[in-house]
Write an enzyme that holds these catalytic residues in place. Structure first.
Site, PDB file in Angstrom:
ATOM      1  N   ASP A  68       0.906  -1.144   0.000  1.00 17.94           N
ATOM      2  CA  ASP A  68       0.000   0.000   0.000  1.00 17.94           C
ATOM      3  C   ASP A  68       0.940   1.188   0.000  1.00 17.94           C
ATOM      4  OD1 ASP A  68      -1.489   2.270   0.868  1.00 17.94           O
ATOM      5  OD2 ASP A  68      -3.079   0.891   1.428  1.00 17.94           O
ATOM      6  N   HIS A  69       1.123   1.810  -1.168  1.00 12.42           N
ATOM      7  CA  HIS A  69       2.233   2.759  -1.269  1.00 12.42           C
ATOM      8  C   HIS A  69       2.059   3.971  -0.356  1.00 12.42           C
ATOM      9  CE1 HIS A  69      -0.282   4.974  -4.134  1.00 12.42           C
ATOM     10  NE2 HIS A  69       0.534   5.983  -3.984  1.00 12.42           N
ATOM     11  N   HIS A 128      -5.718   2.995   1.032  1.00 12.07           N
ATOM     12  CA  HIS A 128      -4.909   4.142   1.475  1.00 12.07           C
ATOM     13  C   HIS A 128      -5.542   4.917   2.636  1.00 12.07           C
ATOM     14  CE1 HIS A 128      -2.909   3.055  -2.109  1.00 12.07           C
ATOM     15  NE2 HIS A 128      -3.534   3.831  -2.943  1.00 12.07           N
TER      16      HIS A 128
HETATM   17  C1  BG6 Z   1      -3.312   4.730  -6.503  1.00 15.06           C
HETATM   18  C2  BG6 Z   1      -4.674   4.838  -7.134  1.00 15.06           C
HETATM   19  O1  BG6 Z   1      -3.264   3.650  -5.614  1.00 15.06           O
HETATM   20  O2  BG6 Z   1      -3.027   5.928  -5.805  1.00 15.06           O
HETATM   21  C3  BG6 Z   1      -4.746   6.035  -8.062  1.00 15.06           C
HETATM   22  O3  BG6 Z   1      -4.953   3.649  -7.861  1.00 15.06           O
HETATM   23  C4  BG6 Z   1      -4.315   7.277  -7.351  1.00 15.06           C
HETATM   24  O4  BG6 Z   1      -6.060   6.173  -8.587  1.00 15.06           O
HETATM   25  C5  BG6 Z   1      -2.986   7.070  -6.638  1.00 15.06           C
HETATM   26  O5  BG6 Z   1      -4.198   8.305  -8.313  1.00 15.06           O
HETATM   27  C6  BG6 Z   1      -2.628   8.250  -5.779  1.00 15.06           C
HETATM   28  O6  BG6 Z   1      -1.336   8.076  -5.295  1.00 15.06           O
HETATM   29  P1  BG6 Z   1      -0.352   9.293  -5.087  1.00 15.06           P
HETATM   30  O7  BG6 Z   1       0.846   8.701  -4.451  1.00 15.06           O
HETATM   31  O8  BG6 Z   1      -0.095   9.883  -6.431  1.00 15.06           O
HETATM   32  O9  BG6 Z   1      -1.111  10.235  -4.204  1.00 15.06           O
END
Ligand code: BG6
Length: 513
Positions: A202-203, A265
């Site tokens: 989960d980045h 997230h």
């Molecule tokens: C991803 C989603 O996990 O996270 C995307 O699938 C979203 O839809 C993205 O745009 C947002 O990540 P970050 O790091 O750019 O805020």
């Protein structure tokens, strides 16, 4: 020694500098090596780690994909991608070395012989490059490919490492589309890899500011006494993006904002804000506390979904003065699509700490600004003395991105002979305080997986509990009769009026970002 330390060896040279385990030499096999994620995130992250001297020199990257290609072609393609997407300018002398550690393995995911040859190739890499039999398999592929890849890895014995080495698997989202599919996926994964070999990414957890939530809460003594229902009025979490669906409709049409962002997230961020202090910093102690938060989320009734959840989709509008099409007019989107690109919801955590402290979350695409933040709104001071007329509450804002940092709104006397009180901000900015750019989330997470530290990865029970909560909402939305309304908002606005009314009826308002 705590559990995390037992799992991995620590480098005495780093003592005092950091408590993290040391990444070990390994082969990183990326399934889906020609895809978007590899180009935009994985390869740039690996390059930046190499450039910062964080990667053990023996680390070898093997791209596994269907299209025929030579090692050199793949290297060239990766060099272009890294030059385009890396956060640091690519330095030729570093690329020269790093590029030589990249290889390409062509095979179909359903072809067992391609996995046999992969196993042979990995043995060869171990001998020639000193990767010591350690293997990290990264699944950057569509979910339907997970099962055949896992099955073949097991058939050729790559799911097990030899004595003294390790084999781990990193699984990208979406991890299922509901509880049943997530359970099934967990079952499929566990047929080949045990839970402690499995890293569900989960980045958001790899973002510097997300990690700092625990430090803020548990390395400072002033917040702990206030962090409960007695002093907190409510919490808000916003994840806003100016981007639209960006050619990902194939996936997004089956997901929508609730599955795409809230299930993973936003609930993960909430866990970090709401969890109890863990007994130590091992992965399982932290995850034990996080999962309790999700378990305590008050389950909604069908009526509750209608009143406490607002779903919406962007219509035509303008972002930064440029007109953009409606979601339904985007490529590959069904013209009558009911997919949510915006969700606002009110949740409750039924535990002693947060009982009856409302939590408002909103997430959306094509909003006026890209910003993710958590705000803790404290109760107002008694309306006596200074607070008779204007009475603003103290608000602690954790800016996840951009301009990472923390601010605290307090009341101050305006200079002058009259007694005017105005809110002011005490502000901490990562950029200026540390004078150092934060690494990308994927850098931290790849390194953690190479070190055997699963703290920032989602555990099986966390994922399943989150789906159990989300399923109730998705089920209410998919009812044929009396399904809650899908609202529309112009691209470039802060969502539909209904999202404002969700707070207004409680006498509150969204924080202006
Ligand atoms: C991803 C989603 O996990 O996270 C995307 O699938 C979203 O839809 C993205 O745009 C947002 O990540 P970050 O790091 O750019 O805020």
């Amino acid at each position: 020694m705590n559990r995390a330390a037992e799992q991995t060896q620590t480098n005495p040279l780093r003592e005092g500098l950091s408590t993290r385990a040391v990444p070990q030499p390994c082969s990183v096999v990326i399934f889906g090596a020609t895809g978007d994620l590899t180009h935009r995130k994985l390869m740039p992250a690996l390059y930046n780690l190499a450039a910062d001297g964080e990667l053990p020199p023996a680390v070898t990257v093997i791209g596994f994909a269907r299209r025929p290609k030579s090692d050199d072609d793949f290297r060239k393609e990766m060099e272009e991608a890294v030059k385009k997407f890396s956060r640091q300018t690519v330095r030729d002398e570093i690329w020269k070395n790093f590029g030589q550690s990249i290889f390409y393995h062509q095979s179909d995911f359903s072809d067992e012989s391609g996995f046999k040859s992969l196993a042979e190739r990995l043995d060869k890499v171990d001998n020639e490059r000193g990767t010591r039999g350690n293997r990290l398999f990264y699944f950057a592929v569509a979910p339907e490919q997970f099962e055949p890849i896992l099955k073949h890895l097991k058939t050729v014995g790559l799911n097990k490492a030899r004595e003294g080495s390790w084999a781990r698997v990193i699984i990208e989202k979406p991890f299922g589309t509901d509880l049943a599919s997530a359970r099934e996926l967990n079952r499929v994964v566990s047929n080949s890899f045990s839970e402690d070999q499995t890293y569900r990414i989960d980045h958001f957890l790899g973002k510097e500011t997300a990690q700092n939530i625990l430090v803020l809460r548990f390395a400072n003594s002033i917040f702990a006494p206030l962090w409960n229902r007695r002093y907190i009025d409510h919490l808000q979490i916003t994840a806003a993006e100016t981007l639209g669906v960006e050619g990902r409709a194939g996936y997004y049409e089956t997901a929508g904002a609730l599955r795409d962002m809230v299930q993973n997230h936003l609930l993960q961020l909430l866990c970090l804000v709401a969890m109890e202090a863990p007994s130590d910093l091992s992965a399982d102690s932290i995850r034990d506390e996080k999962v309790k938060v999700v378990r305590c989320l008050r389950r909604m009734s069908a009526d509750g979904v209608s009143t406490d959840v607002v779903r919406a989709q962007y219509a035509e509008g303008a972002i930064n003065g440029k007109s953009v099409p409606a979601y339904r007019a985007e490529e590959k989107v069904y013209p009558k699509s009911m997919t949510d690109t915006f969700v606002a919801l009110k949740l409750n955590i039924d535990n002693w700490r947060f009982w009856n402290v409302p939590i408002y979350m909103r997430v959306g695409k094509r909003l006026p600004k890209s910003a993710t933040e958590i705000s803790v709104h404290f109760k107002k001071a008694p309306m006596v003395l200074f607070n008779k007329e204007t009475n603003e509450a103290n608000v602690l804002v954790i800016r996840i991105q951009p301009d990472e940092g923390i601010s605290l709104r307090i009341q101050a006397k305006m200079p002058g002979t009259s007694f005017r009180i105005e809110p002011v901000k005490m502000d901490f900015h990562y950029g200026t305080s540390f004078g150092k750019a934060s690494p990308e989330a994927y850098e931290r997470l790849l390194l953690d997986a190479m070190s055997g530290d699963a703290t920032l990865f989602a555990r099986r029970d966390e994922v399943e509990e989150a789906w159990a909560f989300i399923d109730i909402i998705e089920n209410a939305w998919s009812q044929k009769k009396n399904a809650p309304e899908l609202y529309f908002y112009p691209a470039g606005s802060w969502g539909p009026d209904a999202a404002d009314e969700l707070l207004a009826r409680d006498g509150r308002a969204w924080r202006r970002l």
